[in-house]
Design a protein around this motif. Structure first.
Motif, PDB file in Angstrom:
ATOM      1  N   ASP A  48      36.679  41.842  31.225  1.00  0.00           N
ATOM      2  CA  ASP A  48      37.174  41.870  32.600  1.00  0.00           C
ATOM      3  C   ASP A  48      36.174  42.550  33.524  1.00  0.00           C
ATOM      4  OD1 ASP A  48      39.263  41.347  34.482  1.00  0.00           O
ATOM      5  OD2 ASP A  48      39.600  43.512  34.529  1.00  0.00           O
ATOM      6  N   LEU A  49      35.626  43.670  33.048  1.00  0.00           N
ATOM      7  CA  LEU A  49      34.656  44.384  33.889  1.00  0.00           C
ATOM      8  C   LEU A  49      33.356  43.594  33.999  1.00  0.00           C
ATOM      9  CD1 LEU A  49      35.110  48.129  32.975  1.00  0.00           C
ATOM     10  CD2 LEU A  49      35.831  46.922  35.008  1.00  0.00           C
TER      11      LEU A  49
ATOM     12  N   PHE B 212      36.476  46.989  42.253  1.00  0.00           N
ATOM     13  CA  PHE B 212      37.498  46.830  41.217  1.00  0.00           C
ATOM     14  C   PHE B 212      38.652  45.951  41.684  1.00  0.00           C
ATOM     15  CE2 PHE B 212      35.406  50.724  39.684  1.00  0.00           C
ATOM     16  CZ  PHE B 212      35.045  50.237  38.450  1.00  0.00           C
TER      17      PHE B 212
ATOM     18  N   TRP C 206      28.006  44.336  41.097  1.00  0.00           N
ATOM     19  CA  TRP C 206      27.225  45.556  40.860  1.00  0.00           C
ATOM     20  C   TRP C 206      25.736  45.298  41.060  1.00  0.00           C
ATOM     21  CZ3 TRP C 206      30.345  46.981  35.838  1.00  0.00           C
ATOM     22  CH2 TRP C 206      31.641  47.336  36.235  1.00  0.00           C
TER      23      TRP C 206
ATOM     24  N   ARG D 104      37.309  38.219  39.968  1.00  0.00           N
ATOM     25  CA  ARG D 104      36.248  38.191  38.965  1.00  0.00           C
ATOM     26  C   ARG D 104      35.311  37.017  39.201  1.00  0.00           C
ATOM     27  NH1 ARG D 104      38.340  42.510  39.032  1.00  0.00           N
ATOM     28  NH2 ARG D 104      39.148  43.603  37.207  1.00  0.00           N
TER      29      ARG D 104
ATOM     30  N   LEU E   8      32.775  41.639  36.995  1.00  0.00           N
ATOM     31  CA  LEU E   8      32.370  42.307  38.236  1.00  0.00           C
ATOM     32  C   LEU E   8      30.871  42.567  38.278  1.00  0.00           C
ATOM     33  CD1 LEU E   8      35.219  44.936  38.509  1.00  0.00           C
ATOM     34  CD2 LEU E   8      34.936  42.889  39.863  1.00  0.00           C
TER      35      LEU E   8
END
Lengths: 149, 194, 127
Positions: free
Chosen positions: C8-9, B93, C16, B97, C12
């Motif tokens: 935004d996630l 987190f 993952w 990005r 990522l």
């Protein structure tokens, strides 16, 4: 046996192309994607394909393991020797600028030689490893169990 | 790609495992291509899908291509893996990005490579100039590692062909096993009859 | 959850995927007894690290790091260099590991870790 014939014909066409492509990748690596590491691997793949189709014994006649072992050491020597040569010519270790009058010319020669050394070591290392592994299995056919899908 | 990895963990037949790992490598090469790393994709396709598959098949033909069936699933390992994965996901987190041009990795030495390597080194392929010139010592080390690995393989299994018996201990054990499972040898029959 | 948070996630997602692959490799290495499978697991783990590096080097709208007229944005070449050499070194070390497996099979007649441990234990008791 017809499948074997097909394999032999196709690989006879393919192997020169693979070798040519490896040389292209080796010496064109400055301009497009490529370089010593990739070229070495592709070069080795050509010999491995040959050994898979025609048997290890024939492949050993084409490129004896003594030759690959010598090339293995020679590649590292070329790389390290380039560094020593630049030192003797007044630069620092692996400082290619002293190899020619212009900076770009020197760098180009240096990268060329060094990539050649890398390619030599990588390809002969792969061939040596493959020979060692297959030398244990069977002198004629590389795989006994693995060839049945 | 993840599906390939999942089946890799489940399969028992080692031949299929090796083939799947080749497929996995090829997927990885395609992924590198999408991520702009053409040189890396090149290498991965030749190495992963080509050489390492051949080497693993060679190993299997010398050993065995069937895995022993296990009794119980290793639950501890599964818990440990999920815990580690959870911690790592928590750690992401704070990561920059995907594709962010302001990420810290793009702020330091990389800009200099992109802007000046054309004048300082020459070749249009920045990867080549970084590999052979800026990081020449590193590449010398890598080449030496490849050399050492090949020499190591030669030392470990290169010579055992010359010896007719690979290892006296193993041969003896195999003979003992044979005595138990198969018919008794001629000498033992003589002993039994006399 | 608002749309911004979701996008935004999604940024990522690459990490993952890397973590999923890494954990798959990790699981194989610690849970399986077969030595060849352990090496395959190490390879999965290794490739996940490669993907991690390469995805870090990607710049949005960037192109492959080969200098050309009219192109402004390049992806970061440094991870490419590191991983390029790491792949070749990786296959060389894999070959070394496989050679060790072959040697173990010569000496013990098995490539299952628990069987090898049983054999070693027996030998210690005899000696």
């Amino acid at each position: 046996m017809t499948e074997k014939t097909l394999l032999i014909v196709v690989s006879k066409i393919l192997i020169p192309l693979i070798l040519l492509f490896a040389l292209y990748v080796q010496f064109h690596g400055d301009f497009g994607p490529g370089g010593g590491f990739q070229a070495g691997v592709i070069f080795a793949v050509a010999f491995i394909l040959y050994a898979l189709i025609f048997g290890i014994r024939t492949a050993r006649k084409v490129i004896p393991s003594a030759v690959t072992r010598t090339m293995l050491a020679l590649g590292v020597l070329i790389y390290g020797g380039t560094g020593v040569a630049t030192m003797l010519m007044g630069g620092e270790y692996l400082d290619y600028n002293v190899l020619a009058d212009t900076v770009k010319g020197g760098q180009h020669i240096g990268i060329f030689i060094v990539e050649f050394g890398v390619g030599l070591t990588v390809s002969s290392a792969m061939i040596t490893i493959f020979y060692t592994f297959s030398g244990h299995v069977n002198a004629e056919l590389p795989f006994r169990k693995g060839d049945k899908p | 790609m993840a599906a390939t990895a999942y089946y890799l963990t489940r399969l028992r037949n080692l031949f299929a495992v090796v083939m799947l790992s080749g497929v996995y490598s090829l997927f990885a090469a395609a992924l590198y291509m999408v991520l702009d790393a053409v040189d890396v994709a090149f290498t991965e396709a030749a190495v992963g899908a080509g050489i390492s598959t051949v080497l693993m098949l060679g190993t299997l033909s010398m050993t065995t291509d069937k895995e022993k069936v296990r009794k119980k699933p290793p639950l501890t390992a599964l818990i440990l893996v999920f815990m580690t994965g959870g911690v790592l996901v928590y750690g992401t987190f704070d990561m920059p990005r995907y594709g962010d041009p302001n990420a810290p990795i793009h702020q330091h030495v990389a800009n200099r490579f992109i802007e000046r390597s054309g004048e300082e080194v020459g070749p249009p392929n920045i990867v080549t100039s970084v590999l052979a010139s800026y990081r020449g010592y590193d590449t010398l080390g890598e080449t030496a590692v490849v050399f050492t690995a090949a020499v190591g393989v030669l030392i470990i299994i290169g010579r055992s062909k010359d010896r007719s018996m690979p290892n006296a201990k193993a041969v003896r054990r195999r003979e003992e096993d044979d005595d138990i499972t198969h018919e008794p040898s001629a000498k033992e029959k003589e002993d039994a009859s006399s | 959850m608002s749309w911004e948070v979701v996008t935004d996630l999604l940024g990522l997602l690459n990490y993952w995927v890397v973590i999923i692959l890494m954990m798959a490799g990790f699981y194989v290495v610690i849970a399986q007894d077969n030595l060849v499978k352990k090496i395959v697991g190490l390879n999965i783990f290794q490739v996940s690290v490669f993907v991690f590096y390469i995805s870090m080097g990607k710049v949005s709208d960037g192109t492959a790091p080969i200098l050309e007229e009219g192109i402004e944005v390049y992806s970061n070449p440094l991870p490419h260099v590191l991983i390029l050499t790491a792949i070749v070194v990786g296959v060389a070390t894999t070959a070394l590991a496989l050679a060790l497996v072959v040697r173990i099979n010569h000496s013990y007649g098995s490539i299952e870790e628990d069987e090898i441990q049983v054999i070693e234990h027996d030998e210690e008791e005899i000696a």
